[in-house]
Design an enzyme around this catalytic site. Structure first.
Site, PDB file in Angstrom:
ATOM      1  N   LYS A  83      11.492   3.381   1.236  1.00  0.00           N
ATOM      2  CA  LYS A  83      12.312   4.584   1.060  1.00  0.00           C
ATOM      3  C   LYS A  83      13.636   4.367   1.799  1.00  0.00           C
ATOM      4  O   LYS A  83      14.378   3.468   1.443  1.00  0.00           O
ATOM      5  CB  LYS A  83      11.540   5.812   1.539  1.00  0.00           C
ATOM      6  CG  LYS A  83      10.255   6.044   0.719  1.00  0.00           C
ATOM      7  CD  LYS A  83       9.564   7.332   1.074  1.00  0.00           C
ATOM      8  CE  LYS A  83       8.372   7.612   0.199  1.00  0.00           C
ATOM      9  NZ  LYS A  83       7.105   7.123   0.747  1.00  0.00           N
ATOM     10  N   THR A 107       6.252   4.062   5.095  1.00  0.00           N
ATOM     11  CA  THR A 107       6.418   3.160   3.958  1.00  0.00           C
ATOM     12  C   THR A 107       7.645   2.317   4.269  1.00  0.00           C
ATOM     13  O   THR A 107       8.408   2.626   5.193  1.00  0.00           O
ATOM     14  CB  THR A 107       6.641   3.922   2.633  1.00  0.00           C
ATOM     15  OG1 THR A 107       7.711   4.842   2.816  1.00  0.00           O
ATOM     16  CG2 THR A 107       5.389   4.654   2.202  1.00  0.00           C
ATOM     17  N   TYR A 166      -4.046 -16.415  -0.138  1.00  0.00           N
ATOM     18  CA  TYR A 166      -4.987 -15.482   0.483  1.00  0.00           C
ATOM     19  C   TYR A 166      -4.907 -15.639   1.995  1.00  0.00           C
ATOM     20  O   TYR A 166      -4.869 -16.772   2.492  1.00  0.00           O
ATOM     21  CB  TYR A 166      -6.420 -15.782   0.033  1.00  0.00           C
ATOM     22  CG  TYR A 166      -6.955 -14.735  -0.907  1.00  0.00           C
ATOM     23  CD1 TYR A 166      -6.892 -13.393  -0.569  1.00  0.00           C
ATOM     24  CD2 TYR A 166      -7.529 -15.083  -2.124  1.00  0.00           C
ATOM     25  CE1 TYR A 166      -7.377 -12.419  -1.433  1.00  0.00           C
ATOM     26  CE2 TYR A 166      -8.013 -14.119  -2.991  1.00  0.00           C
ATOM     27  CZ  TYR A 166      -7.939 -12.787  -2.638  1.00  0.00           C
ATOM     28  OH  TYR A 166      -8.424 -11.839  -3.484  1.00  0.00           O
ATOM     29  N   GLU A 187      -6.712 -13.264   4.525  1.00  0.00           N
ATOM     30  CA  GLU A 187      -7.459 -12.212   5.229  1.00  0.00           C
ATOM     31  C   GLU A 187      -7.493 -12.478   6.728  1.00  0.00           C
ATOM     32  O   GLU A 187      -7.687 -13.625   7.150  1.00  0.00           O
ATOM     33  CB  GLU A 187      -8.896 -12.122   4.722  1.00  0.00           C
ATOM     34  CG  GLU A 187      -9.035 -11.272   3.485  1.00  0.00           C
ATOM     35  CD  GLU A 187      -9.224 -12.130   2.253  1.00  0.00           C
ATOM     36  OE1 GLU A 187      -8.660 -13.237   2.225  1.00  0.00           O
ATOM     37  OE2 GLU A 187      -9.933 -11.672   1.350  1.00  0.00           O
ATOM     38  N   ASP A 241       3.992  10.489  10.410  1.00  0.00           N
ATOM     39  CA  ASP A 241       4.205   9.752   9.162  1.00  0.00           C
ATOM     40  C   ASP A 241       5.699   9.835   8.859  1.00  0.00           C
ATOM     41  O   ASP A 241       6.199  10.865   8.397  1.00  0.00           O
ATOM     42  CB  ASP A 241       3.372  10.403   8.054  1.00  0.00           C
ATOM     43  CG  ASP A 241       3.572   9.733   6.701  1.00  0.00           C
ATOM     44  OD1 ASP A 241       4.549   8.971   6.545  1.00  0.00           O
ATOM     45  OD2 ASP A 241       2.750   9.988   5.799  1.00  0.00           O
ATOM     46  N   ARG A 277       8.048  -2.209  -1.710  1.00  0.00           N
ATOM     47  CA  ARG A 277       7.033  -1.149  -1.670  1.00  0.00           C
ATOM     48  C   ARG A 277       5.908  -1.581  -0.734  1.00  0.00           C
ATOM     49  O   ARG A 277       5.334  -2.658  -0.924  1.00  0.00           O
ATOM     50  CB  ARG A 277       6.449  -0.895  -3.067  1.00  0.00           C
ATOM     51  CG  ARG A 277       7.467  -0.615  -4.133  1.00  0.00           C
ATOM     52  CD  ARG A 277       6.827   0.000  -5.346  1.00  0.00           C
ATOM     53  NE  ARG A 277       6.494   1.369  -5.045  1.00  0.00           N
ATOM     54  CZ  ARG A 277       7.358   2.375  -5.090  1.00  0.00           C
ATOM     55  NH1 ARG A 277       8.603   2.161  -5.431  1.00  0.00           N
ATOM     56  NH2 ARG A 277       6.984   3.588  -4.804  1.00  0.00           N
TER      57      ARG A 277
HETATM   58  N1  DSN Z   1       5.725   9.697  -3.588  1.00  0.00           N
HETATM   59  C1  DSN Z   1       6.399   9.816  -2.328  1.00  0.00           C
HETATM   60  C2  DSN Z   1       7.560  10.742  -2.401  1.00  0.00           C
HETATM   61  O1  DSN Z   1       8.136  10.841  -3.473  1.00  0.00           O
HETATM   62  O2  DSN Z   1       7.925  11.354  -1.418  1.00  0.00           O
HETATM   63  C3  DSN Z   1       5.483  10.200  -1.249  1.00  0.00           C
HETATM   64  O3  DSN Z   1       4.480   9.259  -1.169  1.00  0.00           O
END
Ligand code: DSN
Length: 411
Positions: free
Chosen positions: A227, A224, A53, A55, A198, A233
């Site tokens: 990707k 994120t 933990y 925080e 974003d 993730r």
């Molecule tokens: N689920 C993602 C995507 O497939 O683009 C977006 O958060």
């Protein structure tokens, strides 16, 4: 090795992890938001760090025993700052949605007006969809794309003048053109609005230099990490120093509790990997592969929204063939290709059915696919669309997909 340990304790879960590994190894992954992270990242995510933990922020925690995770989290922060050329990075968001939520909590009050890309035109749920917190707690004005699949910046500027949003959101989940961050910032400045970029989908392309960076234009950058960035993730928020303390507070205690230090270690490793020259080559190949796939599909008489791609993805428009995204996504799965149904601009079908298929190249590029392979993938997709009721034909197509997978072993 890890699987053996799981097998001893829980053979059922082990069985399905093994099956999932096989599925990933034997199918062509074209979901534009997915990728194959490195074994080092996966090892960190499965490490003892999950027990801790922590925080708070590095060196300012609410729990003791954080010496090691402090260093790891600081490494992740510093690497993100350097790679994206920003003043501050918070690497704690558990996801892109939570990163966005934290920025909203810091920059907005319930009832404020926000402006983002409409979900059915390629935006994200958190950019103002009525079924998401962003659409429930804020007054939403949406922009879309024109008949060429492009953002009409004059239209965005007009909407901004008309509705005076407090924050403009750029960035998308299904947009195949380059985003003009400079223009977005000019529009935001013209009405005194914040600009949030974003870059969840294109973060790896930005690092690799094949998409312009929002750094210096956006007040807040969210992404994120799983990707095109190819990490675990999770999410990251970046901003200039003046917003740092507020953003950190919005993440914790604002919208999250304890950070996932095992995932943060995975982010640190992924960011180190992304700083290597090989990553630039990888990002360049993602775009080359996407262009090859688009060209291949067009050569096979298929239609792409906007007619081409400038990044890692594209959307097949199936309206002309009277097919739905839902049906074709299922057919593609039968031939060993994973993709997702997606709405096309002005889609007559519901989001559960859709008239489009989104296709992306980050994952296959990680495997090693090159332009000639994308050409073969385009042929397989087109044949699957045109001969979707021919079982024998589909079986042959599955064999062709499998052959490509064998050419580029995974893990
Ligand atoms: N689920 C993602 C995507 O497939 O683009 C977006 O958060």
């Amino acid at each position: 090795m890890e699987l053996d340990v799981i097998k001893q304790v829980d053979p059922q879960v082990a069985e399905y992890i093994e099956k999932e590994l096989k599925r990933q190894q034997t199918t062509i992954e074209l979901i534009a938001s997915e990728n194959f992270t490195s074994k080092a990242v996966m090892a960190a995510c499965g490490s003892v760090l999950t027990n801790k933990y922590a925080e708070g922020k590095p060196y300012k925690r609410f729990y003791n025993g954080c010496d090691n995770v402090d260093v790891i989290e600081e490494l992740a922060q510093e690497r993100a700052k350097k790679l994206f050329n920003v003043g501050h990075a918070n690497v704690q968001p558990h996801s892109g949605a939570q990163a966005n939520m934290a920025v909203f909590l810091y920059a907005l009050k319930a009832g404020d007006t926000i402006m983002g890309m409409d979900l059915s035109n390629g935006g994200h749920l958190t950019h103002g969809s009525p079924v998401n917190f962003s659409g429930m707690y804020f007054n939403v004005v949406s922009y879309g794309v024109d008949e060429n699949g492009c953002i009409n910046y004059d239209e965005v500027a007009k909407l901004a003048q008309q509705h005076k949003p407090k924050m403009i959101i750029c960035g998308a989940s299904n947009y195949s053109k380059i985003i003009d961050f400079k223009r977005f910032r000019e529009i935001a400045d013209s009405i005194g609005a914040y600009l949030m970029a974003d870059i969840a989908h294109i973060a790896g392309l930005v690092i690799g230099g094949v998409h312009p960076s929002p750094a210096g234009y956006a007040h807040f950058i969210t992404t994120t990490t799983h990707k095109s960035l190819r990490g675990p993730r999770g999410g990251i928020i970046m901003c200039e120093d003046e917003h740092a303390a507020g953003i950190d507070k919005a993440v914790f205690p604002g919208v999250q509790g304890g950070p996932l230090e095992h995932i943060i270690a995975g982010k640190a490793i992924a960011l180190l990997e992304a700083s290597k020259p090989e990553f630039k080559t990888y990002a360049e190949q993602i775009v080359k592969n996407a262009k090859a796939l688009a060209t291949g599909l067009i050569d096979e008489a298929m239609e792409i929204v906007g007619g081409c791609t400038e990044n890692h993805l594209m959307t097949l428009d199936l309206r002309k063939y009277n097919k739905t995204g839902k049906d074709i996504a299922n057919i593609l799965e039968k031939v060993g290709i994973t993709a997702n149904k997606n709405t096309v601009p002005n889609d007559p079908q519901s989001p559960f059915v859709t008239s489009g298929i989104r296709l992306g190249t980050p994952a296959v590029t990680t495997r090693g696919f090159k332009e000639e392979d994308m050409n073969e993938v385009a042929k397989i997709i087109a044949s699957a669309v045109f001969s979707s009721d021919n079982e024998l034909g589909l079986k042959n197509l599955k064999e062709r997909s499998f052959k490509l997978c064998l050419k580029y072993p995974l893990y």
